[in-house]
Design a protein around this motif. Sequence first.
Motif, PDB file in Angstrom:
ATOM      1  N   VAL A 132       4.247   1.712  -9.840  1.00 32.93           N
ATOM      2  CA  VAL A 132       3.812   2.503  -8.680  1.00 32.93           C
ATOM      3  C   VAL A 132       4.620   2.125  -7.444  1.00 32.93           C
ATOM      4  N   ARG A 133       4.772   0.841  -7.215  1.00 35.94           N
ATOM      5  CA  ARG A 133       5.511   0.387  -6.023  1.00 35.94           C
ATOM      6  C   ARG A 133       6.985   0.804  -6.102  1.00 35.94           C
ATOM      7  N   LYS A 134       7.546   0.739  -7.275  1.00 36.81           N
ATOM      8  CA  LYS A 134       8.940   1.163  -7.454  1.00 36.81           C
ATOM      9  C   LYS A 134       9.096   2.633  -7.063  1.00 36.81           C
ATOM     10  N   GLN A 135       8.161   3.452  -7.494  1.00 36.31           N
ATOM     11  CA  GLN A 135       8.202   4.871  -7.163  1.00 36.31           C
ATOM     12  C   GLN A 135       8.089   5.079  -5.654  1.00 36.31           C
ATOM     13  N   LEU A 136       7.218   4.316  -5.015  1.00 32.28           N
ATOM     14  CA  LEU A 136       7.043   4.454  -3.565  1.00 32.28           C
ATOM     15  C   LEU A 136       8.316   4.068  -2.806  1.00 32.28           C
ATOM     16  N   VAL A 137       8.938   2.982  -3.234  1.00 28.89           N
ATOM     17  CA  VAL A 137      10.179   2.552  -2.593  1.00 28.89           C
ATOM     18  C   VAL A 137      11.272   3.595  -2.804  1.00 28.89           C
ATOM     19  N   GLU A 138      11.325   4.179  -3.982  1.00 32.82           N
ATOM     20  CA  GLU A 138      12.316   5.218  -4.248  1.00 32.82           C
ATOM     21  C   GLU A 138      12.074   6.454  -3.394  1.00 32.82           C
ATOM     22  N   GLU A 139      10.825   6.663  -2.995  1.00 32.05           N
ATOM     23  CA  GLU A 139      10.507   7.780  -2.106  1.00 32.05           C
ATOM     24  C   GLU A 139      10.871   7.470  -0.660  1.00 32.05           C
ATOM     25  N   GLY A 140      11.220   6.222  -0.390  1.00 27.93           N
ATOM     26  CA  GLY A 140      11.642   5.849   0.954  1.00 27.93           C
ATOM     27  C   GLY A 140      10.674   4.970   1.720  1.00 27.93           C
ATOM     28  N   TYR A 141       9.536   4.639   1.125  1.00 30.50           N
ATOM     29  CA  TYR A 141       8.564   3.793   1.823  1.00 30.50           C
ATOM     30  C   TYR A 141       9.073   2.359   1.930  1.00 30.50           C
ATOM     31  N   ARG A 142       8.769   1.719   3.052  1.00 28.08           N
ATOM     32  CA  ARG A 142       9.021   0.298   3.255  1.00 28.08           C
ATOM     33  C   ARG A 142       7.683  -0.422   3.157  1.00 28.08           C
ATOM     34  N   ILE A 143       7.531  -1.246   2.151  1.00 26.29           N
ATOM     35  CA  ILE A 143       6.252  -1.919   1.919  1.00 26.29           C
ATOM     36  C   ILE A 143       6.237  -3.227   2.714  1.00 26.29           C
ATOM     37  N   TRP A 144       5.488  -3.221   3.801  1.00 29.99           N
ATOM     38  CA  TRP A 144       5.413  -4.397   4.658  1.00 29.99           C
ATOM     39  C   TRP A 144       4.383  -5.404   4.160  1.00 29.99           C
ATOM     40  N   GLY A 145       3.320  -4.921   3.590  1.00 27.40           N
ATOM     41  CA  GLY A 145       2.260  -5.828   3.148  1.00 27.40           C
ATOM     42  C   GLY A 145       1.582  -5.325   1.896  1.00 27.40           C
ATOM     43  N   ASN A 146       0.983  -6.253   1.156  1.00 30.26           N
ATOM     44  CA  ASN A 146       0.334  -5.947  -0.114  1.00 30.26           C
ATOM     45  C   ASN A 146      -0.873  -6.865  -0.239  1.00 30.26           C
ATOM     46  N   VAL A 147      -2.065  -6.289  -0.391  1.00 31.87           N
ATOM     47  CA  VAL A 147      -3.299  -7.063  -0.412  1.00 31.87           C
ATOM     48  C   VAL A 147      -4.040  -6.797  -1.715  1.00 31.87           C
ATOM     49  N   GLY A 148      -4.457  -7.861  -2.396  1.00 31.44           N
ATOM     50  CA  GLY A 148      -5.209  -7.696  -3.636  1.00 31.44           C
ATOM     51  C   GLY A 148      -5.988  -8.950  -3.971  1.00 31.44           C
ATOM     52  N   ASP A 149      -6.977  -8.802  -4.834  1.00 35.88           N
ATOM     53  CA  ASP A 149      -7.789  -9.951  -5.238  1.00 35.88           C
ATOM     54  C   ASP A 149      -7.298 -10.587  -6.533  1.00 35.88           C
ATOM     55  N   GLN A 150      -6.332  -9.948  -7.215  1.00 38.02           N
ATOM     56  CA  GLN A 150      -5.780 -10.467  -8.455  1.00 38.02           C
ATOM     57  C   GLN A 150      -4.303 -10.795  -8.268  1.00 38.02           C
ATOM     58  N   TRP A 151      -3.845 -11.823  -8.945  1.00 36.62           N
ATOM     59  CA  TRP A 151      -2.418 -12.117  -8.885  1.00 36.62           C
ATOM     60  C   TRP A 151      -1.595 -10.978  -9.461  1.00 36.62           C
ATOM     61  N   SER A 152      -2.167 -10.262 -10.420  1.00 40.53           N
ATOM     62  CA  SER A 152      -1.435  -9.121 -10.998  1.00 40.53           C
ATOM     63  C   SER A 152      -1.248  -7.996  -9.992  1.00 40.53           C
ATOM     64  N   ASP A 153      -2.000  -8.001  -8.895  1.00 43.74           N
ATOM     65  CA  ASP A 153      -1.766  -7.037  -7.808  1.00 43.74           C
ATOM     66  C   ASP A 153      -0.502  -7.385  -7.029  1.00 43.74           C
ATOM     67  N   LEU A 154      -0.117  -8.653  -7.091  1.00 43.49           N
ATOM     68  CA  LEU A 154       0.900  -9.173  -6.180  1.00 43.49           C
ATOM     69  C   LEU A 154       2.139  -9.676  -6.900  1.00 43.49           C
ATOM     70  N   GLN A 155       2.226  -9.406  -8.189  1.00 44.94           N
ATOM     71  CA  GLN A 155       3.361  -9.868  -8.978  1.00 44.94           C
ATOM     72  C   GLN A 155       4.211  -8.686  -9.446  1.00 44.94           C
ATOM     73  N   GLY A 156       5.374  -9.005  -9.990  1.00 45.72           N
ATOM     74  CA  GLY A 156       6.250  -7.961 -10.489  1.00 45.72           C
ATOM     75  C   GLY A 156       7.300  -7.585  -9.467  1.00 45.72           C
ATOM     76  N   GLU A 157       7.689  -6.324  -9.470  1.00 46.74           N
ATOM     77  CA  GLU A 157       8.755  -5.847  -8.590  1.00 46.74           C
ATOM     78  C   GLU A 157       8.192  -5.160  -7.346  1.00 46.74           C
ATOM     79  N   PHE A 158       8.999  -5.170  -6.288  1.00 47.12           N
ATOM     80  CA  PHE A 158       8.694  -4.437  -5.051  1.00 47.12           C
ATOM     81  C   PHE A 158       7.307  -4.794  -4.504  1.00 47.12           C
ATOM     82  N   VAL A 159       7.016  -6.087  -4.438  1.00 45.11           N
ATOM     83  CA  VAL A 159       5.681  -6.520  -4.020  1.00 45.11           C
ATOM     84  C   VAL A 159       5.458  -6.358  -2.521  1.00 45.11           C
TER      85      VAL A 159
END
Length: 264
Positions: free
Chosen positions: A222-249
């Motif tokens: 999902v984040r990869k798709q958003l970045v490809e659309e041009g979004y700049r992800i400044w912050g990412n909030v989640g209660d699980q580590w799997s919310d915050l791991q991987g690419e384009f965090v």
Amino acid sequence: MEFGQDFVMGAAARVLEVIAFLVLAAFSRKICSRRFSWASDPPTDAPVGYCLSWRLAVEANNVRSWRTVPSWCLRHVEDYMTGGQYERDIELIVDQAAGYVKDIDVSEDGMDAWILDIDDTCISNLVYYRGRRYGVDPFDGPGFVAWAVRGECPAIPLVLRLFQRLIEAGFKVILVTGRDKASLGEATIANLQCEGFDGYERLIMRTVDWRGKGAVAFKSGVRKQLVEEGYRIWGNVGDQWSDLQGEFVGNRTFKIPNPMYFVP
């Protein structure tokens, strides 16, 4: 005579040294044996300190792929979730995120984004998990769906405050959740609106294309798709580590505490 006294005193001292050594060795063996047993099967009378250490290790992602809360830590987790410390921890995290937000110059192109998870980040499932003994009982998928479809998950007030601050600052807030869109889409939208989460840019839920794939793969995609659309992800909030791991965090991640369950 003095030689005899010195001999007796020296012998007595050596006896005391031997006794002290034996006592210390026995005590050390007891402590080491107990610590070793905790690694695989902690005793039912494990001290409070063990459960505090276990929760800290969970939040630091040192304990992974755990299925349930240890039964001997039920009271500890319950006290943490309901006794005020959980809210105090979230307040500190939100304050850190808010301080970070102040230092960002939001662009006028509308592509500065924040990502928020939903379950136990924006809205709380504490009522459901109270019935599961705060995670001591195994996760019940159908039971959770039955709970979530009611749309009665209350907002986590401090995260709602952060959400509103992000909207006011001009960020595009994108909600990304592993909830199934087909079964929980309408209920989730209604629940969020009822709890005050208005004005978000997009709600992205798991569709049939992502079924069977882990949370890291899904959210990274999902984040990869958003970045490809041009979004700049400044912050990412989640209660699980799997919310915050991987690419384009994102530039920064913020972990909301959750000792009740683990999502791989």
